[in-house]
Design a protein around this motif. Sequence first.
Motif, PDB file in Angstrom:
ATOM      1  N   ASN A   1       1.092  -1.126  -0.142  1.00 19.30           N
ATOM      2  CA  ASN A   1      -0.065  -0.078  -0.136  1.00 19.30           C
ATOM      3  C   ASN A   1       0.973   1.486  -0.189  1.00 19.30           C
ATOM      4  OD1 ASN A   1       1.089   0.721   2.771  1.00 19.30           O
ATOM      5  ND2 ASN A   1      -0.575  -1.006   3.416  1.00 19.30           N
ATOM      6  N   ALA A   2       0.381   2.176  -0.251  1.00 17.04           N
ATOM      7  CA  ALA A   2       0.844   3.232   0.136  1.00 17.04           C
ATOM      8  C   ALA A   2       1.953   3.941   0.525  1.00 17.04           C
ATOM      9  CB  ALA A   2       0.140   4.946  -0.917  1.00 17.04           C
ATOM     10  N   GLY A   3       1.469   3.921   1.649  1.00 15.88           N
ATOM     11  CA  GLY A   3       1.978   4.042   3.265  1.00 15.88           C
ATOM     12  C   GLY A   3       3.358   3.172   3.282  1.00 15.88           C
ATOM     13  N   THR A   4       3.328   1.940   3.284  1.00 11.68           N
ATOM     14  CA  THR A   4       4.116   1.334   2.998  1.00 11.68           C
ATOM     15  C   THR A   4       5.024   1.620   2.252  1.00 11.68           C
ATOM     16  OG1 THR A   4       2.797  -0.758   3.254  1.00 11.68           O
ATOM     17  CG2 THR A   4       5.456  -1.016   2.379  1.00 11.68           C
ATOM     18  N   GLU A   5       4.900   2.248   1.063  1.00 12.01           N
ATOM     19  CA  GLU A   5       5.596   3.575  -0.299  1.00 12.01           C
ATOM     20  C   GLU A   5       6.420   4.319   0.646  1.00 12.01           C
ATOM     21  OE1 GLU A   5       7.221   1.999  -3.099  1.00 12.01           O
ATOM     22  OE2 GLU A   5       6.467   0.252  -2.465  1.00 12.01           O
ATOM     23  N   ASP A   6       5.382   5.155   1.373  1.00  7.28           N
ATOM     24  CA  ASP A   6       5.802   6.543   2.241  1.00  7.28           C
ATOM     25  C   ASP A   6       6.756   5.824   2.936  1.00  7.28           C
ATOM     26  OD1 ASP A   6       4.009   7.657   0.652  1.00  7.28           O
ATOM     27  OD2 ASP A   6       2.903   7.829   2.255  1.00  7.28           O
ATOM     28  N   THR A   7       7.142   4.540   3.476  1.00  4.60           N
ATOM     29  CA  THR A   7       7.487   4.831   4.684  1.00  4.60           C
ATOM     30  C   THR A   7       8.785   4.052   4.026  1.00  4.60           C
ATOM     31  OG1 THR A   7       6.006   3.626   5.879  1.00  4.60           O
ATOM     32  CG2 THR A   7       8.012   3.280   6.634  1.00  4.60           C
ATOM     33  N   LYS A   8       8.877   3.435   2.745  1.00  2.10           N
ATOM     34  CA  LYS A   8      10.245   2.618   2.324  1.00  2.10           C
ATOM     35  C   LYS A   8      10.582   4.194   1.886  1.00  2.10           C
ATOM     36  CE  LYS A   8      10.116  -0.379  -0.076  1.00  2.10           C
ATOM     37  NZ  LYS A   8       9.842  -1.603  -1.567  1.00  2.10           N
TER      38      LYS A   8
ATOM     39  N   TRP B   1      10.455  23.144   2.899  1.00  3.42           N
ATOM     40  CA  TRP B   1       8.970  22.148   2.647  1.00  3.42           C
ATOM     41  C   TRP B   1       8.025  22.696   2.747  1.00  3.42           C
ATOM     42  CZ3 TRP B   1       5.530  25.604   4.177  1.00  3.42           C
ATOM     43  CH2 TRP B   1       5.484  26.744   4.566  1.00  3.42           C
ATOM     44  N   ILE B   2       8.009  24.285   2.058  1.00  2.00           N
ATOM     45  CA  ILE B   2       7.172  24.349   1.042  1.00  2.00           C
ATOM     46  C   ILE B   2       6.998  23.296  -0.630  1.00  2.00           C
ATOM     47  CG2 ILE B   2       7.137  25.509  -1.376  1.00  2.00           C
ATOM     48  CD1 ILE B   2       7.193  27.997   1.649  1.00  2.00           C
ATOM     49  N   PHE B   3       8.343  23.289  -0.882  1.00  2.00           N
ATOM     50  CA  PHE B   3       8.601  22.481  -2.006  1.00  2.00           C
ATOM     51  C   PHE B   3       8.715  21.249  -1.792  1.00  2.00           C
ATOM     52  CE2 PHE B   3      11.916  25.886  -3.131  1.00  2.00           C
ATOM     53  CZ  PHE B   3      11.019  27.011  -4.305  1.00  2.00           C
ATOM     54  N   ALA B   4       8.741  20.454  -0.479  1.00  2.00           N
ATOM     55  CA  ALA B   4       7.980  19.147  -0.342  1.00  2.00           C
ATOM     56  C   ALA B   4       6.680  19.196   0.057  1.00  2.00           C
ATOM     57  CB  ALA B   4       8.990  18.872   1.208  1.00  2.00           C
ATOM     58  N   ARG B   5       5.864  19.391   0.199  1.00  2.00           N
ATOM     59  CA  ARG B   5       5.331  20.149  -0.122  1.00  2.00           C
ATOM     60  C   ARG B   5       4.044  20.094  -0.774  1.00  2.00           C
ATOM     61  NH1 ARG B   5       0.646  17.820   2.499  1.00  2.00           N
ATOM     62  NH2 ARG B   5      -1.788  19.683   1.421  1.00  2.00           N
ATOM     63  N   ALA B   6       4.387  20.634  -2.373  1.00  2.00           N
ATOM     64  CA  ALA B   6       4.408  21.126  -3.006  1.00  2.00           C
ATOM     65  C   ALA B   6       4.567  19.302  -4.329  1.00  2.00           C
ATOM     66  CB  ALA B   6       4.976  22.256  -4.070  1.00  2.00           C
ATOM     67  N   TYR B   7       6.168  18.855  -3.958  1.00  2.00           N
ATOM     68  CA  TYR B   7       6.170  17.893  -4.670  1.00  2.00           C
ATOM     69  C   TYR B   7       5.278  16.282  -3.777  1.00  2.00           C
ATOM     70  CZ  TYR B   7       9.322  13.822  -6.123  1.00  2.00           C
ATOM     71  OH  TYR B   7       9.724  12.881  -6.678  1.00  2.00           O
ATOM     72  N   SER B   8       5.581  16.571  -2.243  1.00  2.00           N
ATOM     73  CA  SER B   8       4.517  15.382  -2.319  1.00  2.00           C
ATOM     74  C   SER B   8       2.661  15.856  -3.015  1.00  2.00           C
ATOM     75  CB  SER B   8       4.479  16.014  -0.776  1.00  2.00           C
ATOM     76  OG  SER B   8       4.934  15.472   0.341  1.00  2.00           O
ATOM     77  N   LEU B   9       2.057  16.314  -2.802  1.00  2.00           N
ATOM     78  CA  LEU B   9       0.927  16.785  -3.600  1.00  2.00           C
ATOM     79  C   LEU B   9       1.062  16.791  -5.041  1.00  2.00           C
ATOM     80  CD1 LEU B   9      -0.429  20.674  -2.185  1.00  2.00           C
ATOM     81  CD2 LEU B   9      -1.105  17.886  -2.072  1.00  2.00           C
ATOM     82  N   ALA B  10       1.806  16.769  -5.932  1.00  2.00           N
ATOM     83  CA  ALA B  10       2.497  16.102  -7.463  1.00  2.00           C
ATOM     84  C   ALA B  10       2.477  14.703  -7.214  1.00  2.00           C
ATOM     85  CB  ALA B  10       3.762  16.563  -7.595  1.00  2.00           C
ATOM     86  N   LEU B  11       3.010  13.721  -6.133  1.00  2.00           N
ATOM     87  CA  LEU B  11       2.989  12.428  -6.319  1.00  2.00           C
ATOM     88  C   LEU B  11       1.529  12.039  -6.060  1.00  2.00           C
ATOM     89  CD1 LEU B  11       6.188  11.745  -4.161  1.00  2.00           C
ATOM     90  CD2 LEU B  11       5.982  11.295  -6.536  1.00  2.00           C
ATOM     91  N   ALA B  12       1.223  12.596  -5.166  1.00  2.00           N
ATOM     92  CA  ALA B  12      -0.434  12.535  -4.365  1.00  2.00           C
ATOM     93  C   ALA B  12      -1.648  12.114  -6.287  1.00  2.00           C
ATOM     94  CB  ALA B  12      -0.726  12.498  -3.961  1.00  2.00           C
TER      95      ALA B  12
ATOM     96  N   ALA C   1       4.283  16.536 -14.138  1.00  3.76           N
ATOM     97  CA  ALA C   1       4.766  17.318 -15.294  1.00  3.76           C
ATOM     98  C   ALA C   1       4.897  18.246 -13.522  1.00  3.76           C
ATOM     99  CB  ALA C   1       3.820  18.396 -15.639  1.00  3.76           C
ATOM    100  N   SER C   2       4.299  18.695 -13.079  1.00  2.00           N
ATOM    101  CA  SER C   2       4.719  19.462 -11.547  1.00  2.00           C
ATOM    102  C   SER C   2       5.858  18.788 -11.048  1.00  2.00           C
ATOM    103  CB  SER C   2       3.401  19.237 -10.198  1.00  2.00           C
ATOM    104  OG  SER C   2       2.177  20.236 -11.087  1.00  2.00           O
ATOM    105  N   GLN C   3       5.574  17.818 -10.742  1.00  2.55           N
ATOM    106  CA  GLN C   3       7.184  16.783  -9.734  1.00  2.55           C
ATOM    107  C   GLN C   3       7.976  17.016 -10.390  1.00  2.55           C
ATOM    108  OE1 GLN C   3       6.631  12.601  -9.904  1.00  2.55           O
ATOM    109  NE2 GLN C   3       4.247  12.427  -9.660  1.00  2.55           N
TER     110      GLN C   3
END
Length: 158
Positions: A2-9, A138-149, A154-156
């Motif tokens: 699942n996605a949670g496991t991927e996030d942890t990895k 952290w602003i870039f990390a948040r934007a990147y996380s949203l783009a991944l989700a 293109a945003s990634q």
Amino acid sequence: MNAGTEDTKARLALVRKLTDSIRAHRVPATAFVVGRNTQSPGGEEILRLWLDAGVALGNHTATHTSLHRMSLEAYEDDILAQDAPLRALLGKGGAVPAYFRHPMLQNGRTPALKRESSAFLAENGYAVAPVTLDNSEWIFARAYSLALANDDRASQRR
Ligand SMILES: [Zn+2]
């Protein structure tokens, strides 16, 4: 898987890259620990990776709530709620937590509150870690996380 496991990895892989570099270049470092983050999957392993790399662990409160959003009494409780597990973890290696970082770097809206929070931290053995660079990554990390989700490639890339 699942996605949670991927996030942890992904989190563990990122911390391993950082700790490998810290170890290779013998960089003195302190990681500021937020208690609620250590409750998530992989949290304990991440702390172990930091410690194994010689990184000191500092207190960044249990919930990462700004002093500007709560009473001083509640803030002190939040600091102590993170102090106990941190002290227990570091105590195994004979260390104590020495540094504190205010969430959002907010240390009180008034001079009196700043003095009172500083006094509380000093009474509990903490020095407030100075900030010499605040890069807002952290602003870039948040934007990147949203783009991944959103699977927005293109945003990634951007
Ligand atoms: Zn923070």
